[in-house]
Design a protein around this motif. Structure first.
Motif, PDB file in Angstrom:
ATOM      1  N   THR A   1     -78.435   5.678  -0.324  1.00 12.75           N
ATOM      2  CA  THR A   1     -78.227   4.188  -0.821  1.00 12.75           C
ATOM      3  C   THR A   1     -79.157   3.313   0.059  1.00 12.75           C
ATOM      4  OG1 THR A   1     -76.243   4.394  -0.732  1.00 12.75           O
ATOM      5  CG2 THR A   1     -77.011   5.296  -2.543  1.00 12.75           C
ATOM      6  N   HIS A   2     -78.597   3.520   1.124  1.00 16.61           N
ATOM      7  CA  HIS A   2     -79.119   2.229   2.184  1.00 16.61           C
ATOM      8  C   HIS A   2     -79.427   3.052   3.634  1.00 16.61           C
ATOM      9  CE1 HIS A   2     -75.265   3.186   3.871  1.00 16.61           C
ATOM     10  NE2 HIS A   2     -74.734   3.957   3.390  1.00 16.61           N
ATOM     11  N   LEU A   3     -79.942   2.517   4.039  1.00 19.40           N
ATOM     12  CA  LEU A   3     -79.908   2.638   5.921  1.00 19.40           C
ATOM     13  C   LEU A   3     -78.848   2.608   7.199  1.00 19.40           C
ATOM     14  CD1 LEU A   3     -84.141   1.298   6.324  1.00 19.40           C
ATOM     15  CD2 LEU A   3     -82.647   3.915   6.121  1.00 19.40           C
ATOM     16  N   GLY A   4     -77.714   1.885   6.548  1.00 21.28           N
ATOM     17  CA  GLY A   4     -76.859   1.301   7.122  1.00 21.28           C
ATOM     18  C   GLY A   4     -76.115   2.690   7.994  1.00 21.28           C
ATOM     19  N   GLY A   5     -74.878   2.329   9.171  1.00 23.31           N
ATOM     20  CA  GLY A   5     -74.523   3.467   9.840  1.00 23.31           C
ATOM     21  C   GLY A   5     -73.211   3.636   9.262  1.00 23.31           C
ATOM     22  N   GLN A   6     -73.684   3.506   7.747  1.00 22.95           N
ATOM     23  CA  GLN A   6     -71.885   3.957   7.564  1.00 22.95           C
ATOM     24  C   GLN A   6     -71.746   5.523   7.544  1.00 22.95           C
ATOM     25  OE1 GLN A   6     -71.759   2.758   3.338  1.00 22.95           O
ATOM     26  NE2 GLN A   6     -70.982   3.939   2.732  1.00 22.95           N
TER      27      GLN A   6
ATOM     28  N   LEU B   1     -86.892 -15.263  14.435  1.00 20.00           N
ATOM     29  CA  LEU B   1     -85.611 -14.922  13.959  1.00 20.00           C
ATOM     30  C   LEU B   1     -85.790 -14.780  12.433  1.00 20.00           C
ATOM     31  CD1 LEU B   1     -82.994 -16.885  16.625  1.00 20.00           C
ATOM     32  CD2 LEU B   1     -83.990 -14.106  16.590  1.00 20.00           C
ATOM     33  N   ARG B   2     -85.337 -13.639  11.732  1.00 17.89           N
ATOM     34  CA  ARG B   2     -84.977 -14.383  10.280  1.00 17.89           C
ATOM     35  C   ARG B   2     -83.085 -13.692  10.314  1.00 17.89           C
ATOM     36  NH1 ARG B   2     -86.573  -8.861   8.141  1.00 17.89           N
ATOM     37  NH2 ARG B   2     -87.653  -7.811   9.424  1.00 17.89           N
ATOM     38  N   THR B   3     -83.415 -13.779   8.845  1.00 16.54           N
ATOM     39  CA  THR B   3     -82.293 -12.671   8.422  1.00 16.54           C
ATOM     40  C   THR B   3     -82.607 -11.805   7.792  1.00 16.54           C
ATOM     41  OG1 THR B   3     -81.986 -14.053   6.412  1.00 16.54           O
ATOM     42  CG2 THR B   3     -79.878 -14.653   8.292  1.00 16.54           C
ATOM     43  N   ASP B   4     -81.285 -10.325   7.674  1.00 12.50           N
ATOM     44  CA  ASP B   4     -81.628  -9.618   7.108  1.00 12.50           C
ATOM     45  C   ASP B   4     -80.530  -8.377   7.081  1.00 12.50           C
ATOM     46  OD1 ASP B   4     -83.236  -6.561   6.045  1.00 12.50           O
ATOM     47  OD2 ASP B   4     -83.936  -5.630   8.016  1.00 12.50           O
ATOM     48  N   ARG B   5     -80.537  -7.651   5.811  1.00 10.12           N
ATOM     49  CA  ARG B   5     -79.207  -6.900   5.953  1.00 10.12           C
ATOM     50  C   ARG B   5     -78.782  -5.560   5.604  1.00 10.12           C
ATOM     51  NH1 ARG B   5     -77.122 -10.704   1.476  1.00 10.12           N
ATOM     52  NH2 ARG B   5     -79.098 -12.679   1.638  1.00 10.12           N
ATOM     53  N   LEU B   6     -78.023  -5.534   6.173  1.00  9.49           N
ATOM     54  CA  LEU B   6     -77.756  -3.845   6.021  1.00  9.49           C
ATOM     55  C   LEU B   6     -75.886  -3.843   5.126  1.00  9.49           C
ATOM     56  CD1 LEU B   6     -78.942  -1.972   8.309  1.00  9.49           C
ATOM     57  CD2 LEU B   6     -76.774  -1.912   9.608  1.00  9.49           C
ATOM     58  N   ILE B   7     -76.103  -2.211   4.700  1.00  9.66           N
ATOM     59  CA  ILE B   7     -75.896  -1.919   3.160  1.00  9.66           C
ATOM     60  C   ILE B   7     -74.756  -1.240   3.877  1.00  9.66           C
ATOM     61  CG2 ILE B   7     -74.939  -1.423   1.338  1.00  9.66           C
ATOM     62  CD1 ILE B   7     -77.280  -3.592   1.244  1.00  9.66           C
ATOM     63  N   LEU B   8     -73.157  -2.326   4.164  1.00 13.91           N
ATOM     64  CA  LEU B   8     -71.961  -1.246   4.207  1.00 13.91           C
ATOM     65  C   LEU B   8     -70.924  -0.817   3.133  1.00 13.91           C
ATOM     66  CD1 LEU B   8     -71.871  -2.000   8.195  1.00 13.91           C
ATOM     67  CD2 LEU B   8     -72.846  -0.404   7.243  1.00 13.91           C
ATOM     68  N   HIS B   9     -70.389  -0.351   2.787  1.00 10.01           N
ATOM     69  CA  HIS B   9     -69.670   0.170   2.065  1.00 10.01           C
ATOM     70  C   HIS B   9     -70.052  -0.432   0.608  1.00 10.01           C
ATOM     71  CE1 HIS B   9     -67.937   2.564   4.919  1.00 10.01           C
ATOM     72  NE2 HIS B   9     -67.451   1.667   5.842  1.00 10.01           N
TER      73      HIS B   9
ATOM     74  N   ASN C   1     -71.604  -3.430   0.605  1.00 13.36           N
ATOM     75  CA  ASN C   1     -71.095  -4.619   0.747  1.00 13.36           C
ATOM     76  C   ASN C   1     -72.623  -4.972   1.523  1.00 13.36           C
ATOM     77  OD1 ASN C   1     -68.567  -4.992  -0.585  1.00 13.36           O
ATOM     78  ND2 ASN C   1     -67.575  -4.344   1.174  1.00 13.36           N
ATOM     79  N   PRO C   2     -73.508  -5.492   0.836  1.00 12.74           N
ATOM     80  CA  PRO C   2     -74.411  -6.112   2.162  1.00 12.74           C
ATOM     81  C   PRO C   2     -73.973  -6.912   2.988  1.00 12.74           C
ATOM     82  CG  PRO C   2     -75.310  -6.835  -0.184  1.00 12.74           C
ATOM     83  CD  PRO C   2     -73.129  -6.551   0.168  1.00 12.74           C
ATOM     84  N   GLN C   3     -74.448  -6.584   4.662  1.00 11.11           N
ATOM     85  CA  GLN C   3     -74.165  -7.706   5.557  1.00 11.11           C
ATOM     86  C   GLN C   3     -74.683  -8.291   5.560  1.00 11.11           C
ATOM     87  OE1 GLN C   3     -70.933  -7.489   6.614  1.00 11.11           O
ATOM     88  NE2 GLN C   3     -69.595  -6.146   5.686  1.00 11.11           N
ATOM     89  N   LEU C   4     -75.546  -9.753   5.720  1.00 14.15           N
ATOM     90  CA  LEU C   4     -75.657 -10.346   6.194  1.00 14.15           C
ATOM     91  C   LEU C   4     -76.139 -10.653   8.205  1.00 14.15           C
ATOM     92  CD1 LEU C   4     -78.637 -12.420   5.163  1.00 14.15           C
ATOM     93  CD2 LEU C   4     -76.590 -13.724   5.468  1.00 14.15           C
ATOM     94  N   GLY C   5     -77.437 -10.433   8.672  1.00 12.08           N
ATOM     95  CA  GLY C   5     -77.205 -10.762  10.486  1.00 12.08           C
ATOM     96  C   GLY C   5     -79.076 -11.203  10.315  1.00 12.08           C
ATOM     97  N   SER C   6     -79.209 -11.126  11.279  1.00  9.80           N
ATOM     98  CA  SER C   6     -80.400 -11.753  12.598  1.00  9.80           C
ATOM     99  C   SER C   6     -81.015 -10.729  13.011  1.00  9.80           C
ATOM    100  CB  SER C   6     -80.283 -12.860  13.391  1.00  9.80           C
ATOM    101  OG  SER C   6     -80.999 -13.436  13.662  1.00  9.80           O
ATOM    102  N   VAL C   7     -82.515 -11.031  12.996  1.00  9.85           N
ATOM    103  CA  VAL C   7     -82.966 -10.028  13.876  1.00  9.85           C
ATOM    104  C   VAL C   7     -84.500 -10.753  13.755  1.00  9.85           C
ATOM    105  CG1 VAL C   7     -82.298  -7.930  12.190  1.00  9.85           C
ATOM    106  CG2 VAL C   7     -84.358  -9.272  11.555  1.00  9.85           C
ATOM    107  N   GLY C   8     -84.908 -10.096  15.306  1.00  5.32           N
ATOM    108  CA  GLY C   8     -86.230 -11.101  16.137  1.00  5.32           C
ATOM    109  C   GLY C   8     -85.917 -10.379  16.940  1.00  5.32           C
ATOM    110  N   ARG C   9     -86.279 -11.915  17.474  1.00  3.86           N
ATOM    111  CA  ARG C   9     -86.305 -12.335  19.518  1.00  3.86           C
ATOM    112  C   ARG C   9     -86.096 -13.257  19.711  1.00  3.86           C
ATOM    113  NH1 ARG C   9     -90.751 -10.409  23.420  1.00  3.86           N
ATOM    114  NH2 ARG C   9     -90.547  -8.381  21.953  1.00  3.86           N
ATOM    115  N   LEU C  10     -85.036 -14.222  20.925  1.00  5.77           N
ATOM    116  CA  LEU C  10     -85.350 -15.097  21.843  1.00  5.77           C
ATOM    117  C   LEU C  10     -84.441 -15.323  22.850  1.00  5.77           C
ATOM    118  CD1 LEU C  10     -81.304 -16.200  20.004  1.00  5.77           C
ATOM    119  CD2 LEU C  10     -82.154 -14.014  21.076  1.00  5.77           C
ATOM    120  N   GLU C  11     -84.884 -16.314  23.669  1.00  2.00           N
ATOM    121  CA  GLU C  11     -84.969 -16.945  24.308  1.00  2.00           C
ATOM    122  C   GLU C  11     -84.399 -18.113  25.102  1.00  2.00           C
ATOM    123  OE1 GLU C  11     -89.292 -17.083  26.256  1.00  2.00           O
ATOM    124  OE2 GLU C  11     -88.492 -19.792  26.253  1.00  2.00           O
ATOM    125  N   PHE C  12     -82.968 -17.639  25.748  1.00  2.00           N
ATOM    126  CA  PHE C  12     -82.834 -18.573  26.278  1.00  2.00           C
ATOM    127  C   PHE C  12     -82.848 -18.992  27.871  1.00  2.00           C
ATOM    128  CE2 PHE C  12     -78.871 -16.300  24.007  1.00  2.00           C
ATOM    129  CZ  PHE C  12     -78.872 -16.482  23.193  1.00  2.00           C
TER     130      PHE C  12
END
Lengths: 307, 307
Positions: free
Chosen positions: A19-24, A244-252, A254-265
């Protein structure tokens, strides 16, 4: 003490739906492995408050467009919520991988012992075949309804982009090296941060990124530089280029929103002193600690990119 | 009073090389057009301090991969700086477009008069042919070393995704409508913000986005709600999903970093009162005002996306 990152290569044994790729599920499978070798260690990990000394990735390496067929069927059903969207049909024989990091020698020993005990002959590692659990059986991992054969476990640096190990002493040597002008990160799985007011932030600001890593370092070593690092990062780091873009992981469920991509400080402070060098240590530490929330369930799998 | 957004369709007349897509040449061409009709208006625009009542886009609509050939040659030269990278070889006959917005009836009248005067017969607008400037000549625009024929000017809403007009009164009607829960923006050209300490921010935060739009609204109407809008946006808007990356526009040989992509702001305050409704007005106003720095030179070309 060493930190370890192991890639577990898997082959799917039967057609299955996740049902998801999430790490649960991967999280549960990892704790099962530890429990099989050292029940009290597994219990201690479970009971531990705060940052745990391991991370577990979602299921990785599936073929691109793997869920196109399923998505088409679902569109016909006019189901449009994000949970339905994440359903994945795995074909027999598909190869994929999981990645776990272990920030503890005993934990890594239990993890490797589990597979060694299952494998006969014990060398080459994890290439044994058999049908029963125990001596001579084939290492297997179950994630939800999917059954995988473990074909290989990679931990040697260079054997896989997400595998490796490093000692804490080696990381601490960063404090003797001049600090770089730039820190580049790749956020590979959705990354987010829990704020003090219980809200969740999906934008990886300098303060959130390095403050979180400093917190993980404190959990591991007891060295508490969190406040100094946060202050330095907030004042002296600026965002350079990013994608950067937001993406979701389904855990239990619930969709969990987070950022994926690349950034430089980019470091605007040009003096080369302790806090800047600490960032250099923490940037390399991120590969093992993960970044932000729910790193034991597949979020915050990141690495530093050296250009 | 109306606000206007016109799309100028162009055909390239001769093979030419542009050093950049940035709006610097388009800006000069636009002021030339206004000067030809109303010299004092052009001077007033030039001398105006603060936000100007127009925006000019970079050259848009070039074929994808248009500079692949040039890039290959440059790679052979091992030139790798971003200015060289932005060199563009335009082929004869290539069609592209510019977009200008005008927040002033007189300015729009001058703009349209220029093309009307050049065109004979005057109807259908701008389809006339000829070889001399003046009555009967073909409308042309020069950008740097490139010469374009103007084939069409579109201002009617619906005639082009970036064309349209709206009256200030119509925008003000947003204050009578319930405020939506979400505001989604597409940043089409690099967008950045000048901070008070003269630094530049490339992350479109709620406060920066709506504060900037409120400043443009103040410049246009004299209504000063900047502080109230900034406070409301900072407190009551949170970033939802986003897909953003940095990109550069070359202006006067300087690469200008900004953000492009799409982002969504979610209103956490559920009460429907004045400041929330003002955001609704400002979100629609952005199409005409542009967003952030250097909107007269091609940056900050944005639009609200209604889903």
């Amino acid at each position: 003490m060493r930190l370890y990152s192991s890639v577990i290569k898997l082959t799917n044994q039967y057609p299955a739906t996740l049902t998801h790729l999430g790490g649960q599920h991967a999280h549960a499978a990892f704790l099962d492995i530890v429990r099989a070798v050292d029940e009290s260690l597994s219990q201690r990990l479970h009971d531990l408050n705060g940052r745990k000394p391991f991370t577990v990735s979602p299921l990785m390496g599936l073929p691109k467009g793997f869920n196109r067929e399923a998505r088409k069927e679902r569109e016909e059903d006019r189901m449009k919520n994000s949970i339905a969207k994440s359903e994945i049909r795995l074909r027999e024989g598909w190869e994929c991988w999981l990645r776990v990091t272990m920030l503890d020698d005993g934990l890594f020993k239990s993890f490797i012992d589990y597979f060694m005990n299952l494998t006969s002959p014990p060398s080459p590692l994890l290439k044994g075949e058999g049908s029963q659990k125990g001596e001579g059986s084939l290492p297997r991992i179950r994630l939800g309804d999917a059954h995988f054969m473990v074909s290989e476990i990679l931990t040697t640096p260079g054997s896989h982009p997400w595998a490796g190990y490093i000692s804490i002493e080696e990381l601490q040597k960063r404090l003797d090296e001049p600090a770089p002008e730039k820190f580049t990160f790749e956020l590979f799985t959705p990354t987010s941060f829990r704020l003090q007011d219980k809200e969740v932030a999906t934008l990886p600001t300098p303060k959130l990124v390095f403050g979180n890593l400093a917190g993980a370092w404190r959990a591991l070593t007891g060295e508490n530089n969190v406040e100094a690092v946060e202050k330095y990062a907030e004042k002296n780091l600026t965002l350079g280029t990013y994608k950067l873009r937001t993406d979701r992981l389904i855990l239990h469920s619930n969709p969990q929103l987070g950022s994926v991509g690349r950034l430089e400080f980019i470091r605007t402070d040009k003096t080369d002193h302790f806090p800047a060098r600490a960032l250099n240590l923490l940037a390399d530490f991120a590969f093992y600690s993960g970044l932000g929330r729910k790193t034991t369930h597949g979020m915050g799998m990141v690495r530093r990119v050296v250009q």
